[in-house]
Scaffold this motif. Structure first.
Motif, PDB file in Angstrom:
ATOM      1  N   ASN A  27      31.672 -63.264  50.570  1.00 18.23           N
ATOM      2  CA  ASN A  27      32.581 -63.329  51.708  1.00 18.23           C
ATOM      3  C   ASN A  27      31.787 -63.511  52.984  1.00 18.23           C
ATOM      4  O   ASN A  27      30.651 -63.035  53.113  1.00 18.23           O
ATOM      5  CB  ASN A  27      33.425 -62.051  51.789  1.00 18.23           C
ATOM      6  N   LEU A  28      32.372 -64.219  53.920  1.00 18.05           N
ATOM      7  CA  LEU A  28      31.733 -64.494  55.212  1.00 18.05           C
ATOM      8  C   LEU A  28      32.455 -63.703  56.289  1.00 18.05           C
ATOM      9  O   LEU A  28      33.683 -63.757  56.399  1.00 18.05           O
ATOM     10  CB  LEU A  28      31.812 -65.995  55.518  1.00 18.05           C
ATOM     11  N   TRP A  29      31.694 -62.951  57.060  1.00 15.88           N
ATOM     12  CA  TRP A  29      32.241 -62.172  58.177  1.00 15.88           C
ATOM     13  C   TRP A  29      31.666 -62.691  59.488  1.00 15.88           C
ATOM     14  O   TRP A  29      30.519 -63.138  59.548  1.00 15.88           O
ATOM     15  CB  TRP A  29      31.863 -60.696  58.063  1.00 15.88           C
ATOM     16  N   SER A  30      32.457 -62.571  60.534  1.00 13.19           N
ATOM     17  CA  SER A  30      31.933 -62.760  61.884  1.00 13.19           C
ATOM     18  C   SER A  30      31.241 -61.469  62.320  1.00 13.19           C
ATOM     19  O   SER A  30      31.383 -60.416  61.685  1.00 13.19           O
ATOM     20  CB  SER A  30      33.081 -63.073  62.847  1.00 13.19           C
ATOM     21  N   TYR A  31      30.506 -61.539  63.422  1.00 22.81           N
ATOM     22  CA  TYR A  31      29.858 -60.332  63.946  1.00 22.81           C
ATOM     23  C   TYR A  31      30.915 -59.300  64.339  1.00 22.81           C
ATOM     24  O   TYR A  31      30.750 -58.104  64.116  1.00 22.81           O
ATOM     25  CB  TYR A  31      28.985 -60.683  65.146  1.00 22.81           C
ATOM     26  N   GLY A  32      32.022 -59.775  64.899  1.00 28.38           N
ATOM     27  CA  GLY A  32      33.103 -58.866  65.270  1.00 28.38           C
ATOM     28  C   GLY A  32      33.694 -58.153  64.072  1.00 28.38           C
ATOM     29  O   GLY A  32      34.025 -56.962  64.147  1.00 28.38           O
ATOM     30  N   MET A  33      33.827 -58.871  62.959  1.00 34.54           N
ATOM     31  CA  MET A  33      34.340 -58.267  61.728  1.00 34.54           C
ATOM     32  C   MET A  33      33.390 -57.183  61.241  1.00 34.54           C
ATOM     33  O   MET A  33      33.813 -56.115  60.782  1.00 34.54           O
ATOM     34  CB  MET A  33      34.511 -59.340  60.655  1.00 34.54           C
ATOM     35  N   ALA A  54      23.683 -48.205  56.251  1.00 40.67           N
ATOM     36  CA  ALA A  54      24.711 -48.847  55.427  1.00 40.67           C
ATOM     37  C   ALA A  54      24.229 -50.223  54.992  1.00 40.67           C
ATOM     38  O   ALA A  54      23.490 -50.890  55.721  1.00 40.67           O
ATOM     39  CB  ALA A  54      26.014 -48.974  56.207  1.00 40.67           C
ATOM     40  N   LEU A  55      24.636 -50.632  53.816  1.00 35.48           N
ATOM     41  CA  LEU A  55      24.287 -51.951  53.283  1.00 35.48           C
ATOM     42  C   LEU A  55      25.569 -52.654  52.873  1.00 35.48           C
ATOM     43  O   LEU A  55      26.373 -52.102  52.116  1.00 35.48           O
ATOM     44  CB  LEU A  55      23.344 -51.802  52.093  1.00 35.48           C
ATOM     45  N   VAL A  56      25.768 -53.869  53.374  1.00 33.71           N
ATOM     46  CA  VAL A  56      27.007 -54.603  53.137  1.00 33.71           C
ATOM     47  C   VAL A  56      26.692 -55.918  52.445  1.00 33.71           C
ATOM     48  O   VAL A  56      25.823 -56.678  52.902  1.00 33.71           O
ATOM     49  CB  VAL A  56      27.745 -54.892  54.461  1.00 33.71           C
ATOM     50  N   GLN A  57      27.385 -56.209  51.347  1.00 30.44           N
ATOM     51  CA  GLN A  57      27.171 -57.471  50.641  1.00 30.44           C
ATOM     52  C   GLN A  57      28.136 -58.526  51.176  1.00 30.44           C
ATOM     53  O   GLN A  57      29.212 -58.769  50.630  1.00 30.44           O
ATOM     54  CB  GLN A  57      27.361 -57.309  49.130  1.00 30.44           C
ATOM     55  N   VAL A  58      27.752 -59.155  52.251  1.00 30.37           N
ATOM     56  CA  VAL A  58      28.505 -60.262  52.849  1.00 30.37           C
ATOM     57  C   VAL A  58      27.501 -61.209  53.494  1.00 30.37           C
ATOM     58  O   VAL A  58      26.319 -60.894  53.635  1.00 30.37           O
ATOM     59  CB  VAL A  58      29.521 -59.789  53.925  1.00 30.37           C
ATOM     60  N   GLU A 107      23.419 -58.422  53.451  1.00 30.29           N
ATOM     61  CA  GLU A 107      22.791 -59.268  52.430  1.00 30.29           C
ATOM     62  C   GLU A 107      23.879 -59.863  51.539  1.00 30.29           C
ATOM     63  O   GLU A 107      24.666 -59.119  50.950  1.00 30.29           O
ATOM     64  CB  GLU A 107      21.822 -58.435  51.597  1.00 30.29           C
ATOM     65  N   PRO A 108      23.957 -61.198  51.428  1.00 30.19           N
ATOM     66  CA  PRO A 108      25.036 -61.810  50.644  1.00 30.19           C
ATOM     67  C   PRO A 108      24.794 -61.888  49.136  1.00 30.19           C
ATOM     68  O   PRO A 108      25.737 -62.104  48.373  1.00 30.19           O
ATOM     69  CB  PRO A 108      25.136 -63.218  51.230  1.00 30.19           C
ATOM     70  N   VAL A 112      35.587 -65.774  59.692  1.00 28.37           N
ATOM     71  CA  VAL A 112      35.815 -64.991  58.480  1.00 28.37           C
ATOM     72  C   VAL A 112      36.339 -65.914  57.380  1.00 28.37           C
ATOM     73  O   VAL A 112      37.258 -66.708  57.612  1.00 28.37           O
ATOM     74  CB  VAL A 112      36.832 -63.856  58.744  1.00 28.37           C
ATOM     75  N   ALA A 113      35.743 -65.835  56.190  1.00 23.50           N
ATOM     76  CA  ALA A 113      36.170 -66.657  55.062  1.00 23.50           C
ATOM     77  C   ALA A 113      35.838 -65.935  53.766  1.00 23.50           C
ATOM     78  O   ALA A 113      34.959 -65.069  53.731  1.00 23.50           O
ATOM     79  CB  ALA A 113      35.495 -68.026  55.088  1.00 23.50           C
ATOM     80  N   HIS A 114      36.545 -66.283  52.709  1.00 27.63           N
ATOM     81  CA  HIS A 114      36.328 -65.658  51.405  1.00 27.63           C
ATOM     82  C   HIS A 114      35.655 -66.649  50.454  1.00 27.63           C
ATOM     83  O   HIS A 114      35.997 -67.833  50.410  1.00 27.63           O
ATOM     84  CB  HIS A 114      37.660 -65.193  50.805  1.00 27.63           C
ATOM     85  N   GLY A 115      34.688 -66.159  49.710  1.00 28.03           N
ATOM     86  CA  GLY A 115      34.088 -66.944  48.643  1.00 28.03           C
ATOM     87  C   GLY A 115      33.302 -68.157  49.084  1.00 28.03           C
ATOM     88  O   GLY A 115      33.386 -69.213  48.447  1.00 28.03           O
TER      89      GLY A 115
END
Length: 213
Positions: free
Chosen positions: A125-131, A43-47, A22-23, A53-56
């Motif tokens: 932050n933006l993650w790929s599925y692999g990340m 687990a809960l991840v804020q992305v 959840e971003p 992959v990118a920031h902000g």
């Protein structure tokens, strides 16, 4: 993947394991103080998830503060009804721009309640599925649920690329079942035919189409 984490086996929450993504920070806080307190194996991840992959990156969202301000603009008898519709908008947060359906809902709220909701630009932050797989240290899953307001196809392409790479290394990371939203939101974000193209890609790597709407 998103804030809609539905827990059915309420009597045995220890048997529920997984990852929620959840971003928007306000949704993460609500989940952490709600269902997450009973789910020790989740687990809960804020992305945000996407293809790289990118920031902000920009996340367009209706905040709790904005919702409360809009509720104060209408007569008390209307607030419950308006509140329900605003909650719906709060679940339509979208990376890179407004949800494809936002303007339609906005115009309806203007006509019905004489309020004008606006979205704030938050950052995540933006993650790929692999990340995500690398950071959370998991291989595959029983069910991958994606409901990301028009970005489902990007996430699924990222998942396919990751799993194909892992397969070349001798691992099977494929989710057993994939569910994503097929309401043409992806077509509006990326162009007509996007959703069918990703369905075809999933079929090409071995998935069988069970149902679509």
């Amino acid at each position: 993947v998103g804030s809609e984490m539905c827990i059915r086996d309420r009597d045995r929450p220890e048997h529920v394991s997984g990852i929620g993504v959840e971003p928007v920070e306000q949704h993460v806080r609500a989940l952490e103080h709600g269902p997450m307190t009973r789910l020790s194996h989740v687990a809960l991840v804020q992305v945000a998830l996407g293809e790289y992959v990118a920031h902000g990156v920009a996340v367009h969202a209706l905040t709790e503060k904005d919702k409360d301000a809009l509720l104060q603009q209408v007569r008390p008898a209307w607030r419950d009804d308006l509140g329900w519709h605003l909650e719906y908008l709060m679940n339509m947060s979208c990376v890179g721009g407004a949800n494809p359906a936002f303007e339609q809902h906005r115009r309806w709220l203007q006509r019905t309640f004489s309020v004008d909701p606006n979205l704030e630009v938050l950052r995540a932050n933006l993650w790929s599925y692999g990340m995500l797989a690398q950071t959370l240290n998991f291989r595959g899953c029983e069910i991958l649920i994606v409901d990301t307001e028009g970005h489902d196809a990007k996430i699924l392409r990222s998942m396919i690329a990751h799993c194909q790479e892992q397969e070349r290394n001798g691992f099977s990371d494929w989710p057993e079942v994939v569910q994503f939203e097929t309401m043409s939101h992806c077509d509006k974000v990326e162009g007509k035919g996007t959703e069918w193209r990703v369905i075809t890609q999933l079929q090409e790597v071995g998935y069988e189409l069970v149902h679509f709407s």
